[in-house]
Design a protein around this motif. Structure first.
Motif, PDB file in Angstrom:
ATOM      1  N   TYR A  15     -40.225 -42.573 -31.057  1.00  0.00           N
ATOM      2  CA  TYR A  15     -39.441 -41.396 -30.705  1.00  0.00           C
ATOM      3  C   TYR A  15     -40.257 -40.447 -29.843  1.00  0.00           C
ATOM      4  CZ  TYR A  15     -36.450 -42.819 -34.618  1.00  0.00           C
ATOM      5  OH  TYR A  15     -35.628 -43.516 -35.470  1.00  0.00           O
ATOM      6  N   CYS A  16     -39.581 -39.832 -28.900  1.00  0.00           N
ATOM      7  CA  CYS A  16     -40.164 -38.781 -28.091  1.00  0.00           C
ATOM      8  C   CYS A  16     -39.754 -37.426 -28.685  1.00  0.00           C
ATOM      9  CB  CYS A  16     -39.644 -38.919 -26.658  1.00  0.00           C
ATOM     10  SG  CYS A  16     -40.255 -37.694 -25.497  1.00  0.00           S
ATOM     11  N   LYS A  17     -40.666 -36.476 -28.634  1.00  0.00           N
ATOM     12  CA  LYS A  17     -40.382 -35.141 -29.161  1.00  0.00           C
ATOM     13  C   LYS A  17     -40.871 -34.088 -28.186  1.00  0.00           C
ATOM     14  CE  LYS A  17     -41.213 -32.126 -33.146  1.00  0.00           C
ATOM     15  NZ  LYS A  17     -42.047 -31.895 -34.358  1.00  0.00           N
ATOM     16  N   ALA A  18     -40.024 -33.119 -27.941  1.00  0.00           N
ATOM     17  CA  ALA A  18     -40.412 -31.922 -27.196  1.00  0.00           C
ATOM     18  C   ALA A  18     -40.569 -30.817 -28.224  1.00  0.00           C
ATOM     19  CB  ALA A  18     -39.346 -31.558 -26.165  1.00  0.00           C
ATOM     20  N   ASP A  19     -41.794 -30.369 -28.398  1.00  0.00           N
ATOM     21  CA  ASP A  19     -42.124 -29.454 -29.485  1.00  0.00           C
ATOM     22  C   ASP A  19     -42.214 -28.024 -28.983  1.00  0.00           C
ATOM     23  OD1 ASP A  19     -44.641 -29.708 -32.133  1.00  0.00           O
ATOM     24  OD2 ASP A  19     -42.539 -29.105 -32.132  1.00  0.00           O
ATOM     25  N   ARG A  20     -41.424 -27.140 -29.614  1.00  0.00           N
ATOM     26  CA  ARG A  20     -41.461 -25.710 -29.320  1.00  0.00           C
ATOM     27  C   ARG A  20     -41.204 -25.446 -27.837  1.00  0.00           C
ATOM     28  NH1 ARG A  20     -45.696 -26.794 -32.454  1.00  0.00           N
ATOM     29  NH2 ARG A  20     -47.231 -26.435 -30.808  1.00  0.00           N
ATOM     30  N   VAL A  21     -39.959 -25.655 -27.481  1.00  0.00           N
ATOM     31  CA  VAL A  21     -39.527 -25.406 -26.111  1.00  0.00           C
ATOM     32  C   VAL A  21     -39.427 -23.905 -25.876  1.00  0.00           C
ATOM     33  CG1 VAL A  21     -37.609 -25.711 -24.501  1.00  0.00           C
ATOM     34  CG2 VAL A  21     -38.345 -27.623 -25.946  1.00  0.00           C
ATOM     35  N   VAL A  22     -39.795 -23.497 -24.676  1.00  0.00           N
ATOM     36  CA  VAL A  22     -39.802 -22.061 -24.363  1.00  0.00           C
ATOM     37  C   VAL A  22     -38.435 -21.431 -24.598  1.00  0.00           C
ATOM     38  CG1 VAL A  22     -41.668 -22.245 -22.700  1.00  0.00           C
ATOM     39  CG2 VAL A  22     -39.309 -22.505 -21.927  1.00  0.00           C
ATOM     40  N   ILE A  23     -38.445 -20.152 -24.920  1.00  0.00           N
ATOM     41  CA  ILE A  23     -37.284 -19.302 -25.191  1.00  0.00           C
ATOM     42  C   ILE A  23     -36.681 -19.622 -26.555  1.00  0.00           C
ATOM     43  CG2 ILE A  23     -35.005 -18.508 -24.462  1.00  0.00           C
ATOM     44  CD1 ILE A  23     -35.847 -19.053 -21.586  1.00  0.00           C
ATOM     45  N   THR A  24     -36.197 -20.837 -26.747  1.00  0.00           N
ATOM     46  CA  THR A  24     -35.567 -21.161 -28.021  1.00  0.00           C
ATOM     47  C   THR A  24     -36.596 -21.414 -29.121  1.00  0.00           C
ATOM     48  OG1 THR A  24     -35.526 -23.555 -27.660  1.00  0.00           O
ATOM     49  CG2 THR A  24     -33.660 -22.279 -26.791  1.00  0.00           C
ATOM     50  N   ARG A  25     -37.779 -21.880 -28.735  1.00  0.00           N
ATOM     51  CA  ARG A  25     -38.837 -22.278 -29.668  1.00  0.00           C
ATOM     52  C   ARG A  25     -38.388 -23.397 -30.602  1.00  0.00           C
ATOM     53  NH1 ARG A  25     -42.823 -21.677 -27.192  1.00  0.00           N
ATOM     54  NH2 ARG A  25     -44.140 -21.728 -29.058  1.00  0.00           N
ATOM     55  N   ARG A  26     -37.351 -24.100 -30.217  1.00  0.00           N
ATOM     56  CA  ARG A  26     -36.889 -25.230 -31.004  1.00  0.00           C
ATOM     57  C   ARG A  26     -37.582 -26.503 -30.548  1.00  0.00           C
ATOM     58  NH1 ARG A  26     -30.570 -25.779 -30.986  1.00  0.00           N
ATOM     59  NH2 ARG A  26     -31.204 -27.600 -32.177  1.00  0.00           N
ATOM     60  N   SER A  27     -37.486 -27.506 -31.396  1.00  0.00           N
ATOM     61  CA  SER A  27     -38.018 -28.825 -31.063  1.00  0.00           C
ATOM     62  C   SER A  27     -36.858 -29.811 -30.968  1.00  0.00           C
ATOM     63  CB  SER A  27     -39.022 -29.280 -32.121  1.00  0.00           C
ATOM     64  OG  SER A  27     -40.136 -28.400 -32.140  1.00  0.00           O
ATOM     65  N   TYR A  28     -37.039 -30.808 -30.118  1.00  0.00           N
ATOM     66  CA  TYR A  28     -35.979 -31.765 -29.850  1.00  0.00           C
ATOM     67  C   TYR A  28     -36.528 -33.186 -29.915  1.00  0.00           C
ATOM     68  CZ  TYR A  28     -33.716 -27.588 -28.059  1.00  0.00           C
ATOM     69  OH  TYR A  28     -33.181 -26.328 -27.940  1.00  0.00           O
ATOM     70  N   TRP A  29     -35.652 -34.103 -30.362  1.00  0.00           N
ATOM     71  CA  TRP A  29     -36.016 -35.505 -30.482  1.00  0.00           C
ATOM     72  C   TRP A  29     -35.142 -36.376 -29.582  1.00  0.00           C
ATOM     73  CZ3 TRP A  29     -40.040 -37.201 -33.516  1.00  0.00           C
ATOM     74  CH2 TRP A  29     -40.529 -36.321 -34.488  1.00  0.00           C
ATOM     75  N   GLY A  30     -35.723 -37.473 -29.133  1.00  0.00           N
ATOM     76  CA  GLY A  30     -34.932 -38.499 -28.485  1.00  0.00           C
ATOM     77  C   GLY A  30     -34.312 -39.415 -29.532  1.00  0.00           C
ATOM     78  N   GLN A  31     -33.567 -40.409 -29.052  1.00  0.00           N
ATOM     79  CA  GLN A  31     -32.854 -41.296 -29.962  1.00  0.00           C
ATOM     80  C   GLN A  31     -33.708 -42.456 -30.447  1.00  0.00           C
ATOM     81  OE1 GLN A  31     -32.773 -41.561 -26.730  1.00  0.00           O
ATOM     82  NE2 GLN A  31     -32.937 -43.753 -26.325  1.00  0.00           N
ATOM     83  N   GLY A  32     -34.845 -42.669 -29.810  1.00  0.00           N
ATOM     84  CA  GLY A  32     -35.758 -43.714 -30.244  1.00  0.00           C
ATOM     85  C   GLY A  32     -35.596 -45.011 -29.475  1.00  0.00           C
ATOM     86  N   THR A  33     -36.677 -45.762 -29.404  1.00  0.00           N
ATOM     87  CA  THR A  33     -36.648 -47.074 -28.783  1.00  0.00           C
ATOM     88  C   THR A  33     -37.455 -48.034 -29.656  1.00  0.00           C
ATOM     89  OG1 THR A  33     -37.042 -48.304 -26.711  1.00  0.00           O
ATOM     90  CG2 THR A  33     -38.661 -46.617 -27.286  1.00  0.00           C
ATOM     91  N   GLN A  34     -36.914 -49.215 -29.875  1.00  0.00           N
ATOM     92  CA  GLN A  34     -37.536 -50.179 -30.785  1.00  0.00           C
ATOM     93  C   GLN A  34     -38.659 -50.936 -30.083  1.00  0.00           C
ATOM     94  OE1 GLN A  34     -36.771 -51.030 -34.198  1.00  0.00           O
ATOM     95  NE2 GLN A  34     -38.687 -52.182 -33.971  1.00  0.00           N
ATOM     96  N   VAL A  35     -39.788 -51.011 -30.755  1.00  0.00           N
ATOM     97  CA  VAL A  35     -40.902 -51.834 -30.302  1.00  0.00           C
ATOM     98  C   VAL A  35     -41.191 -52.851 -31.405  1.00  0.00           C
ATOM     99  CG1 VAL A  35     -43.365 -51.895 -29.772  1.00  0.00           C
ATOM    100  CG2 VAL A  35     -41.919 -50.073 -28.832  1.00  0.00           C
ATOM    101  N   THR A  36     -41.165 -54.111 -31.054  1.00  0.00           N
ATOM    102  CA  THR A  36     -41.439 -55.177 -32.013  1.00  0.00           C
ATOM    103  C   THR A  36     -42.570 -56.037 -31.473  1.00  0.00           C
ATOM    104  OG1 THR A  36     -39.126 -55.209 -32.718  1.00  0.00           O
ATOM    105  CG2 THR A  36     -40.485 -57.108 -33.308  1.00  0.00           C
ATOM    106  N   VAL A  37     -43.617 -56.179 -32.279  1.00  0.00           N
ATOM    107  CA  VAL A  37     -44.770 -56.970 -31.879  1.00  0.00           C
ATOM    108  C   VAL A  37     -44.844 -58.190 -32.786  1.00  0.00           C
ATOM    109  CG1 VAL A  37     -47.249 -56.988 -31.439  1.00  0.00           C
ATOM    110  CG2 VAL A  37     -45.949 -54.852 -31.182  1.00  0.00           C
ATOM    111  N   SER A  38     -44.743 -59.357 -32.205  1.00  0.00           N
ATOM    112  CA  SER A  38     -44.788 -60.595 -32.989  1.00  0.00           C
ATOM    113  C   SER A  38     -46.213 -61.126 -33.058  1.00  0.00           C
ATOM    114  CB  SER A  38     -43.870 -61.639 -32.367  1.00  0.00           C
ATOM    115  OG  SER A  38     -44.323 -61.985 -31.070  1.00  0.00           O
ATOM    116  N   SER A  39     -46.507 -61.775 -34.166  1.00  0.00           N
ATOM    117  CA  SER A  39     -47.868 -62.306 -34.374  1.00  0.00           C
ATOM    118  C   SER A  39     -48.000 -63.720 -33.818  1.00  0.00           C
ATOM    119  CB  SER A  39     -48.214 -62.291 -35.859  1.00  0.00           C
ATOM    120  OG  SER A  39     -47.267 -63.025 -36.583  1.00  0.00           O
TER     121      SER A  39
END
Length: 118
Positions: free
Chosen positions: A94-118
């Motif tokens: 997940y990507c996160k934008a932490d403490r955005v100016v003015i609103t001081r809120r944080s926002y998340w993306g929807q996520g992307t799956q990473v799978t590593v096979s052995s």
């Protein structure tokens, strides 16, 4: 409303590489920190890497020397270059934008799956 869109996830063999992208609807300078987190099944979400407005970076111990966070200001995009991937890196990232100016809120993306096979 701030939007973050991740891309670049997928299936890769151990030892391989992937580059994740997070494109924001705002300038990447608008947040105090732009960061990547990950959450594996049954585990808590954890910080992987972050980059501050000033350009300082930090990494989780588990990914140091393998992952690199960077940004392209002109494209409003933050990247996570992941090398020497291990099965234990398998998670939703997940990507996160932490403490955005003015609103001081944080926002998340929807996520992307990473799978590593052995």
């Amino acid at each position: 409303q701030v939007q973050l869109v991740e891309s670049g996830g997928g299936l890769v063999q151990a030892g391989g590489s992937l580059r994740l992208s997070c494109t924001a609807s705002i300038s990447v300078f608008s947040a105090d920190v732009m960061a990547w987190y990950r959450q594996a099944p049954g585990k808590q979400r954890e910080l992987v890497a972050g980059i501050t407005r000033g350009g300082s970076t930090n990494y989780a111990d588990a990914v140091k020397d393998r992952f690199t966070i960077s940004r392209d200001n002109a494209k409003n995009t933050v990247y996570l270059q992941m090398n020497s991937l291990k099965p234990e890196d398998t998670a939703v990232y997940y990507c996160k934008a932490d403490r955005v100016v003015i609103t001081r809120r944080s926002y998340w993306g929807q996520g992307t799956q990473v799978t590593v096979s052995s």
